[in-house]
Design an enzyme around this catalytic site. Structure first.
Site, mmCIF file in Angstrom:
data_model
loop_
_atom_site.group_PDB
_atom_site.id
_atom_site.type_symbol
_atom_site.label_atom_id
_atom_site.label_comp_id
_atom_site.label_asym_id
_atom_site.label_seq_id
_atom_site.Cartn_x
_atom_site.Cartn_y
_atom_site.Cartn_z
ATOM 1 N N ARG A 124 0.812 -1.233 0.000
ATOM 2 C CA ARG A 124 0.000 0.000 0.000
ATOM 3 C C ARG A 124 0.840 1.275 0.000
ATOM 4 O O ARG A 124 0.346 2.341 0.369
ATOM 5 C CB ARG A 124 -0.966 0.049 1.184
ATOM 6 N N LYS A 146 3.526 11.847 -10.141
ATOM 7 C CA LYS A 146 2.705 10.968 -10.990
ATOM 8 C C LYS A 146 3.501 9.710 -11.303
ATOM 9 O O LYS A 146 4.630 9.788 -11.797
ATOM 10 C CB LYS A 146 2.341 11.672 -12.309
ATOM 11 N N GLU A 188 10.964 19.628 -23.824
ATOM 12 C CA GLU A 188 10.201 19.986 -22.620
ATOM 13 C C GLU A 188 10.760 21.271 -21.985
ATOM 14 O O GLU A 188 10.015 22.058 -21.407
ATOM 15 C CB GLU A 188 10.224 18.853 -21.586
ATOM 16 N N LYS A 230 8.704 23.588 -13.353
ATOM 17 C CA LYS A 230 7.823 22.422 -13.176
ATOM 18 C C LYS A 230 7.380 22.295 -11.720
ATOM 19 O O LYS A 230 6.208 22.030 -11.443
ATOM 20 C CB LYS A 230 8.520 21.138 -13.647
ATOM 21 N N GLU A 240 -3.531 17.788 -10.462
ATOM 22 C CA GLU A 240 -3.906 18.078 -11.842
ATOM 23 C C GLU A 240 -5.376 18.446 -12.008
ATOM 24 O O GLU A 240 -6.128 17.800 -12.724
ATOM 25 C CB GLU A 240 -3.579 16.871 -12.727
ATOM 26 N N ARG A 244 -1.957 22.767 -13.748
ATOM 27 C CA ARG A 244 -1.029 21.763 -14.284
ATOM 28 C C ARG A 244 -1.293 21.505 -15.767
ATOM 29 O O ARG A 244 -0.419 21.027 -16.491
ATOM 30 C CB ARG A 244 -1.153 20.466 -13.464
ATOM 31 N N ASN A 248 0.650 20.928 -20.488
ATOM 32 C CA ASN A 248 0.211 20.189 -21.673
ATOM 33 C C ASN A 248 0.402 20.968 -22.960
ATOM 34 O O ASN A 248 0.029 20.479 -24.030
ATOM 35 C CB ASN A 248 -1.268 19.821 -21.547
ATOM 36 N N HIS A 251 1.204 19.277 -26.137
ATOM 37 C CA HIS A 251 0.967 17.850 -25.889
ATOM 38 C C HIS A 251 -0.349 17.330 -26.440
ATOM 39 O O HIS A 251 -0.478 16.130 -26.652
ATOM 40 C CB HIS A 251 1.062 17.546 -24.394
ATOM 41 N N HIS A 255 0.602 14.328 -28.423
ATOM 42 C CA HIS A 255 0.130 12.968 -28.126
ATOM 43 C C HIS A 255 -0.622 12.384 -29.314
ATOM 44 O O HIS A 255 -0.510 11.189 -29.602
ATOM 45 C CB HIS A 255 -0.790 12.970 -26.893
ATOM 46 N N HIS A 267 8.711 11.011 -28.147
ATOM 47 C CA HIS A 267 7.772 11.929 -27.507
ATOM 48 C C HIS A 267 8.224 13.391 -27.658
ATOM 49 O O HIS A 267 7.442 14.258 -28.017
ATOM 50 C CB HIS A 267 7.642 11.549 -26.030
#
Ligand code: NAD
Ligand code: ZN
Length: 370
Positions: A124, A146, A188, A230, A240, A244, A248, A251, A255, A267
């Site tokens: 956990r 994340k 980035e 960041k 998010e 946040r 993107n 992106h 994506h 990417h």
């Protein structure tokens, strides 16, 4: 040496430090003692990073008096899946690793996400320290908590938030990073400048040569400034739900391009093209000041990154790929758009993203008439 404290604005996520500096890995034993009281560490890295940096990290953990188990998985995005998660988790169970252990994620973004998810789910949730080794992982994947894996239905669809106890960034390890991977990370960094710091954006453009030559001072400055940007965004919006989304930028279309090309394009390259297109989109919508897209294209070109949609990407397929709603191909999609380089554009109601019709996007794509 620079310390950046990430203090998430919610109660659920823990405060942690990002420690950045060339040679900082030499002080690893002290940093580990400061970050966590663990008698045992599970050092997880991929098959490329293990022979390069795994040994010295393992030796310094040993020197701190703690026990360390090194677990290696096959390098590559394809390993970021349930199976590798299970293999790594089972290895921890078999070796009798307990709740008081700490996962050390040493590697690129794949390792950050995968080892982070192992830590988030093992018993956990146990402690995790991120030691990113790719530029992308240093300025992006290791920060913000994340973690997750890919599934056949899509990337990063299974995961968890887990604040690391510390992020340890030593730009010296970039010495062994392949050129293409460095470039992918730079995409980035350009994004960070574009969304929040015009002078940083210009600095990258002016210092592209030094950066590409891996001048130590230039790389360190880039890593520090990008991490500052960041961390500020993720601290303001840890789960998010708002700001946040500015990360993107580039992106939504990026994506989409990756998806249409079956993830064969890096990417960072897809995001570079995505930024150029989304800047042009903002200009076409009257949201982004004119000349912004040209400045973005110029900096990307200087860094050897692409900015044009490859001819094999069908515009209709790209539009469909940006829509999360599979039934309604014509649905509107939310985009993070710039006001100008260094400033994100908010809507009149304060939203960080703008709803855009598929027609507006289609209009902008080079071979839309086909
Ligand atoms: N969690 C997040 O917030 C977040 C953010 C951005 C990206 N990501 C994830 O990050 C992943 C991409 O990260 P990446 O580009 O670092 O991929 P990666 O981890 O596959 O690393 C790229 C390549 O560089 C190699 N490498 C890494 N460091 C090296 C070094 N110092 N020397 C030599 N080789 C080295 C790796 O072995 C790999 O072959 C994606 O899965 C993406 O979803 C996550
Ligand atoms: Zn990205």
């Amino acid at each position: 040496l620079k310390r950046i404290t990430v203090a998430p604005s919610n109660a659920a996520d823990d405060v942690y430090d990002v420690v950045v500096g060339s040679g900082v890995l030499e002080t690893l034993p002290e940093l580990l003692r400061e970050a966590v009281a663990a008698p045992r560490f599970a050092l997880i890295c991929d098959s490329n990073v293990a022979p390069l940096w795994g040994g010295s990290v393992r030796n310094s953990v040993n020197a701190s008096g703690a026990r360390v188990d090194l677990l290696v998985f096959d390098a590559g995005e394809a390993s970021k899946n349930r199976e590798t998660w299970a293999v790594l988790s089972d290895a921890l169970l078999e070796r009798g690793v307990g709740r008081d252990a700490c996962v050390l994620a040493l590697g690129g973004g794949v390792c950050c996400d995968l080892a982070g998810f192992v830590a988030a789910t093992f018993m956990r949730g146990i402690a995790c320290i991120q030691i990113p080794t790719s530029l992308l992982a240093m300025i992006d994947a290791s920060i913000g908590g994340k973690t997750g894996i890919n599934v056949p239905q899509g990337k990063n669809l299974i995961g968890a938030f887990l604040s690391p106890r510390m992020v340890i960034v030593d730009p010296a390890v970039l010495e062994t990073l392949p050129d293409e991977e460095l470039r992918a990370g730079l995409s980035e960094a350009v994004k960070h400048g574009a969304i929040s710091d015009e002078s940083y954006f210009d600095w990258i453009a002016e210092n592209a040569e030094q950066i590409l030559k891996r001048d130590a001072a230039a790389l360190e400055r880039l890593v520090v400034r990008s991490i500052e940007i960041k961390t500020a965004v993720v601290a303001a919006d840890p789960r998010e739900s708002g700001m946040r989304a500015t990360l993107n930028f580039g992106h939504t279309l990026g994506h989409g391009i990756e998806k249409v090309l079956g993830y064969r394009m890096a990417h960072g390259h897809a995001v570079a093209i995505g930024m150029a297109l989304e800047a042009a989109l903002g200009e076409a919508l009257g949201i982004t000041s004119s000349g912004t897209a040209a400045r973005i294209r110029t900096v990307l070109e200087t860094l050897g990154l692409p900015h044009d949609l490859p001819p094999e990407v069908d515009p209709a397929a790209l539009i469909a790929a940006t829509s999360t709603d599979k039934k309604s191909r014509a649905s509107r999609v939310r985009y993070a758009l710039l006001e100008r380089p260094g400033t994100i554009a908010r809507t009149s109601t304060g939203s960080w993203t703008h709803e855009v019709t598929p027609e507006s996007v289609l209009h902008l794509l080079p071979h839309a008439s086909a």
